[in-house]
Design an enzyme around this catalytic site. Structure first.
Site, PDB file in Angstrom:
ATOM      1  N   GLY A  89       8.082   5.537   2.730  1.00  0.00           N
ATOM      2  CA  GLY A  89       7.509   6.021   3.972  1.00  0.00           C
ATOM      3  C   GLY A  89       7.357   7.525   3.923  1.00  0.00           C
ATOM      4  CG  HIS A  90       4.071   9.341   5.680  1.00  0.00           C
ATOM      5  ND1 HIS A  90       3.194  10.056   4.898  1.00  0.00           N
ATOM      6  CD2 HIS A  90       3.448   8.187   5.987  1.00  0.00           C
ATOM      7  CE1 HIS A  90       2.083   9.364   4.756  1.00  0.00           C
ATOM      8  NE2 HIS A  90       2.211   8.222   5.404  1.00  0.00           N
TER       9      HIS A  90
END
Length: 109
Positions: A89-90
């Site tokens: 994920g970011h």
């Protein structure tokens, strides 16, 4: 041996503390300025359009990458996530960096 916590500042608006032992970030800090918030695109704007004559960054054709300054044994890989129930994920929301493709790419570690 490398220190367990490595600090990165890929750009002036993003700082990352990364634990080489767990291959995870300890924290991520993003700097939001009054100027950026004032010029931030509205929800109904298309992120690929122009805002105040400034081209907005796009998430198209961007992929997660690995920090190459870490020793190979300490780098998280996509294979570490396979069948784990987790995904990459970011570290910070990419949409928080709409003014620069380079800064947006810095969220993809």
């Amino acid at each position: 041996p490398p220190l367990p916590i490595k600090l990165y500042q890929p750009n002036d608006n993003l700082s990352i503390a990364f634990d080489a032992r767990t291959k995870n970030p300890v924290y991520v800090m993003e700097r939001l300025t009054a100027s950026n918030l004032k010029n931030y695109p509205k929800k109904n704007n298309n992120l690929n359009s122009k805002n105040n004559n400034q081209i907005i960054a796009s998430r198209k054709n961007k992929n997660f990458t690995t920090e190459t300054t870490l020793p190979p044994a300490h780098r998280p890989l996509n294979s570490h996530y396979k069948h784990s129930g987790y995904d990459r994920g970011h570290l910070a929301p990419a949409a928080d960096f709409p003014f620069s493709d380079e800064e947006m790419e810095d969220t993809l570690y």
